[in-house]
Scaffold this motif. Structure first.
Motif, mmCIF file in Angstrom:
data_model
loop_
_atom_site.group_PDB
_atom_site.id
_atom_site.type_symbol
_atom_site.label_atom_id
_atom_site.label_comp_id
_atom_site.label_asym_id
_atom_site.label_seq_id
_atom_site.Cartn_x
_atom_site.Cartn_y
_atom_site.Cartn_z
ATOM 1 N N SER A 86 0.829 -1.209 0.000
ATOM 2 C CA SER A 86 0.000 0.000 0.000
ATOM 3 C C SER A 86 0.862 1.258 0.000
ATOM 4 C CB SER A 86 -0.945 0.000 1.208
ATOM 5 O OG SER A 86 -0.218 0.090 2.418
ATOM 6 N N TYR A 87 2.043 1.167 0.608
ATOM 7 C CA TYR A 87 2.977 2.295 0.617
ATOM 8 C C TYR A 87 3.787 2.337 -0.682
ATOM 9 C CZ TYR A 87 6.330 5.618 2.710
ATOM 10 O OH TYR A 87 7.087 6.723 2.988
ATOM 11 N N SER A 88 4.476 1.238 -0.972
ATOM 12 C CA SER A 88 5.374 1.235 -2.124
ATOM 13 C C SER A 88 4.621 1.231 -3.451
ATOM 14 C CB SER A 88 6.325 0.039 -2.050
ATOM 15 O OG SER A 88 5.608 -1.165 -1.884
ATOM 16 N N GLY A 89 3.399 0.671 -3.469
ATOM 17 C CA GLY A 89 2.621 0.673 -4.705
ATOM 18 C C GLY A 89 2.197 2.079 -5.110
ATOM 19 N N VAL A 90 1.710 2.849 -4.144
ATOM 20 C CA VAL A 90 1.348 4.242 -4.434
ATOM 21 C C VAL A 90 2.597 5.047 -4.781
ATOM 22 C CG1 VAL A 90 0.381 6.361 -3.438
ATOM 23 C CG2 VAL A 90 -0.724 4.163 -3.009
ATOM 24 N N LEU A 91 3.692 4.778 -4.072
ATOM 25 C CA LEU A 91 4.962 5.447 -4.349
ATOM 26 C C LEU A 91 5.361 5.239 -5.817
ATOM 27 C CD1 LEU A 91 8.128 5.074 -2.055
ATOM 28 C CD2 LEU A 91 8.260 5.492 -4.494
ATOM 29 N N ALA A 92 5.280 3.989 -6.272
ATOM 30 C CA ALA A 92 5.668 3.687 -7.649
ATOM 31 C C ALA A 92 4.685 4.267 -8.655
ATOM 32 C CB ALA A 92 5.771 2.172 -7.829
ATOM 33 N N GLY A 93 3.404 4.131 -8.362
ATOM 34 C CA GLY A 93 2.386 4.514 -9.326
ATOM 35 C C GLY A 93 2.306 5.998 -9.620
ATOM 36 N N TYR A 98 2.628 9.611 8.730
ATOM 37 C CA TYR A 98 3.077 8.897 9.932
ATOM 38 C C TYR A 98 2.369 9.419 11.182
ATOM 39 C CZ TYR A 98 6.603 5.642 8.292
ATOM 40 O OH TYR A 98 7.226 4.553 7.726
ATOM 41 N N LEU A 99 2.020 10.687 11.201
ATOM 42 C CA LEU A 99 1.225 11.198 12.328
ATOM 43 C C LEU A 99 -0.133 10.499 12.386
ATOM 44 C CD1 LEU A 99 1.936 15.054 12.184
ATOM 45 C CD2 LEU A 99 2.863 13.389 13.805
ATOM 46 N N ILE A 100 -0.736 10.284 11.207
ATOM 47 C CA ILE A 100 -2.022 9.572 11.148
ATOM 48 C C ILE A 100 -1.837 8.114 11.562
ATOM 49 C CG2 ILE A 100 -3.863 8.790 9.608
ATOM 50 C CD1 ILE A 100 -3.379 11.329 7.950
ATOM 51 N N ALA A 101 -0.761 7.481 11.066
ATOM 52 C CA ALA A 101 -0.509 6.080 11.415
ATOM 53 C C ALA A 101 -0.325 5.912 12.917
ATOM 54 C CB ALA A 101 0.735 5.569 10.680
ATOM 55 N N GLY A 102 0.256 6.915 13.565
ATOM 56 C CA GLY A 102 0.463 6.848 15.007
ATOM 57 C C GLY A 102 -0.831 6.853 15.798
ATOM 58 N N GLN A 103 -1.903 7.337 15.175
ATOM 59 C CA GLN A 103 -3.207 7.365 15.840
ATOM 60 C C GLN A 103 -4.132 6.244 15.363
ATOM 61 O OE1 GLN A 103 -3.317 9.711 18.225
ATOM 62 N NE2 GLN A 103 -1.249 10.229 17.493
ATOM 63 N N ALA A 104 -3.622 5.359 14.494
ATOM 64 C CA ALA A 104 -4.467 4.322 13.904
ATOM 65 C C ALA A 104 -4.941 3.333 14.956
ATOM 66 C CB ALA A 104 -3.707 3.598 12.799
ATOM 67 N N LEU A 135 -4.742 2.499 9.126
ATOM 68 C CA LEU A 135 -3.329 2.252 8.858
ATOM 69 C C LEU A 135 -3.065 2.168 7.356
ATOM 70 C CD1 LEU A 135 -0.615 1.750 10.242
ATOM 71 C CD2 LEU A 135 -1.154 -0.688 10.248
ATOM 72 N N LEU A 136 -3.957 1.504 6.624
ATOM 73 C CA LEU A 136 -3.811 1.400 5.178
ATOM 74 C C LEU A 136 -3.869 2.783 4.515
ATOM 75 C CD1 LEU A 136 -5.911 -1.781 4.280
ATOM 76 C CD2 LEU A 136 -3.520 -1.376 3.662
ATOM 77 N N VAL A 137 -4.813 3.609 4.945
ATOM 78 C CA VAL A 137 -4.943 4.966 4.393
ATOM 79 C C VAL A 137 -3.677 5.775 4.668
ATOM 80 C CG1 VAL A 137 -6.185 7.162 4.593
ATOM 81 C CG2 VAL A 137 -7.456 5.004 4.485
ATOM 82 N N ALA A 138 -3.162 5.663 5.892
ATOM 83 C CA ALA A 138 -1.953 6.399 6.261
ATOM 84 C C ALA A 138 -0.759 5.971 5.409
ATOM 85 C CB ALA A 138 -1.646 6.189 7.746
ATOM 86 N N MET A 190 -0.845 4.653 2.418
ATOM 87 C CA MET A 190 -1.033 5.121 1.051
ATOM 88 C C MET A 190 -0.681 6.602 0.927
ATOM 89 S SD MET A 190 -4.548 3.080 0.088
ATOM 90 C CE MET A 190 -4.679 3.753 -1.569
ATOM 91 N N LEU A 191 -1.051 7.401 1.922
ATOM 92 C CA LEU A 191 -0.667 8.815 1.915
ATOM 93 C C LEU A 191 0.851 8.968 1.998
ATOM 94 C CD1 LEU A 191 -3.333 10.483 4.258
ATOM 95 C CD2 LEU A 191 -3.072 10.803 1.788
ATOM 96 N N GLY A 192 1.480 8.120 2.821
ATOM 97 C CA GLY A 192 2.935 8.146 2.912
ATOM 98 C C GLY A 192 3.591 7.822 1.575
ATOM 99 N N GLY A 193 3.058 6.819 0.865
ATOM 100 C CA GLY A 193 3.584 6.491 -0.458
ATOM 101 C C GLY A 193 3.399 7.622 -1.445
ATOM 102 N N LEU A 194 2.264 8.329 -1.356
ATOM 103 C CA LEU A 194 2.023 9.481 -2.231
ATOM 104 C C LEU A 194 3.063 10.571 -1.977
ATOM 105 C CD1 LEU A 194 0.135 10.721 -4.358
ATOM 106 C CD2 LEU A 194 -1.228 11.651 -2.464
ATOM 107 N N GLY A 195 3.346 10.828 -0.703
ATOM 108 C CA GLY A 195 4.373 11.819 -0.386
ATOM 109 C C GLY A 195 5.746 11.391 -0.857
#
Length: 400
Positions: free
Chosen positions: A64-71, A100-106, A112-115, A117-122
């Motif tokens: 979910s992180y690396s896929g968005v990063l690549a895409g 990561y701030l969002i993931a810390g509150q998951a 966690l998946l949404v967080a 994916m946002l991290g991969g986008l960044g």
């Protein structure tokens, strides 16, 4: 009329200062983003226990992180030309921190998946703009390959320090607190980049001028072979890194031990980037790839069967071989890119390699669930050997 020596000297000093700031900014972005990306490997065993998930789901979390990063890297490359590299790098780094701030509150898997994916986008905003920023700064009056090697080395420094530090921090604080602190680090890095990047280097006009100035031999077949080589290398690297913590855990390692093990691996990887760059200059790209990939394949099989102490001892050498190959392949991209297409070639290379790295944990996670982790890891070792004939094709394109 000749330019006065004092003016020429001042212009030369200004150019050197701009090159240094561009390299330091790109290296900072690389260190932070790679550290944030590879921190996930330390957190995966914790999330598995927290949310009671399978290996296939572990692979999905990583993907979910690396896929968005690549895409989104090709899109990030285009947006950098329109809006400027400075805005893309700063905004993407800030977004990775917020993720990561969002993931810390998951409190659940969906958040966690949404967080992630946002991290991969960044993170998708880092590689093509930052690598092109370095290449453009050093193309005239500097050593491009040496600068790119330093940029790559910085990424491994981030991979070493951030996961290792968090692995130790997890002994005394919760994973939520650790992840929140990393999010704040991402925001602080964005502010630092805003101050560091030379103003003209981040503008769309500068990016467009640099894009037109870029040149290469334009070998389409060579670039395809390079992309295939990098894709297989990334498939094995990401697959092995994803399941290494679980392999170590099965051999008796705790959370701190896994963090230290990853640090040992990434320390070896950092020196591998420098060593393989030197080795590539001495014996050529193809022979370097043959040495590193064959050694990596052998060490993966050894890691499956060795006891924990043996694995820990060999991890620095594993890191050297595992990460060193990518540095050699990465340095060939400008040579195979068509004139004016260098940044696009970088984006294609990263999209293919990181995309393969995103799919690898899912596929081999499923294989681990069905046939066991040792079989999955040994399959990775076999697949890696396919890079040997592909690297020969790349060398042929370079020589032609």
């Amino acid at each position: 009329m000749a330019t006065p020596p004092s003016i020429a000297l001042a212009a030369d000093d200004a150019a050197k200062s701009r090159r240094r700031r561009s390299l330091f900014a790109a290296s900072t972005a690389h260190a932070v983003h790679d550290g944030l990306t590879d921190l996930i490997y330390v957190l995966l065993p914790i999330w598995q226990a927290q949310f009671a998930i399978s290996y296939a789901m572990i692979g999905l979390l990583r993907a979910s992180y690396s896929g968005v990063l690549a895409g989104f890297q090709l899109l990030a490359s285009r947006l950098a030309r329109r809006w400027g590299r400075e805005r893309m790098l700063i905004g993407g780094t800030a977004l990775a921190g917020v993720a990561y701030l969002i993931a810390g509150q998951a409190g659940g898997l969906a958040t966690l998946l949404v967080a992630l994916m946002l991290g991969g986008l960044g993170a998708s905003t880092q590689h093509p703009p930052a690598s092109s920023l370095v290449t453009d700064a050093y193309e005239h009056g500097g050593n491009v390959k040496e600068a790119l090697s330093q940029y790559n080395f910085a990424g491994d420094i981030g991979k070493t320090l951030i996961p290792g530090a968090i692995g130790l921090l997890l002994v005394v604080v919760s994973w939520q607190t650790s992840v929140t602190l990393i999010g704040l680090l991402g925001l602080a890095a964005a502010l630092l980049l805003w101050w560091l990047i030379p103003s003209s280097a981040g503008t769309p006009a500068h990016a467009e001028r640099a894009l037109k100035a870029g040149s290469g031999n334009g070998s389409v077949s060579g670039l395809r072979a390079l992309l295939a080589t990098g894709t297989l290398d990334s498939t094995v690297r990401m697959g092995f890194l994803t399941f290494l913590p679980f392999l170590l855990k099965s051999k008796g390692a705790g959370t701190a031990g896994i963090g230290i093990a990853l640090s040992l691996l990434f320390v070896g990887g950092a020196f591998g980037k420098l060593f393989c760059g030197y080795l590539g200059a001495r014996i050529g790209m193809m022979k370097t790839v043959w040495v590193t990939e064959s050694l990596t394949s052998l060490l993966i099989v050894s890691a499956v069967w060795l006891p924990l102490s043996g694995v820990m001892i060999m991890l620095p050498l594993m890191g050297l071989a595992l990460n060193g190959t990518s540095s050699v392949l990465y340095g060939v991209v400008p040579e195979l890119a068509a004139p004016g297409k260098r940044e696009h070639a970088f984006a294609l290379f990263y999209t293919g390699t990181i995309g393969a790295g995103a799919l690898s944990p899912v596929l081999f996670g499923r294989l681990s669930d069905v046939m066991g982790m040792p079989v999955a890891l040994e399959s990775l070792a076999v697949i890696l050997l396919l890079t040997l004939p592909l690297s020969w094709r790349v060398q042929k394109a370079l020589s032609g």
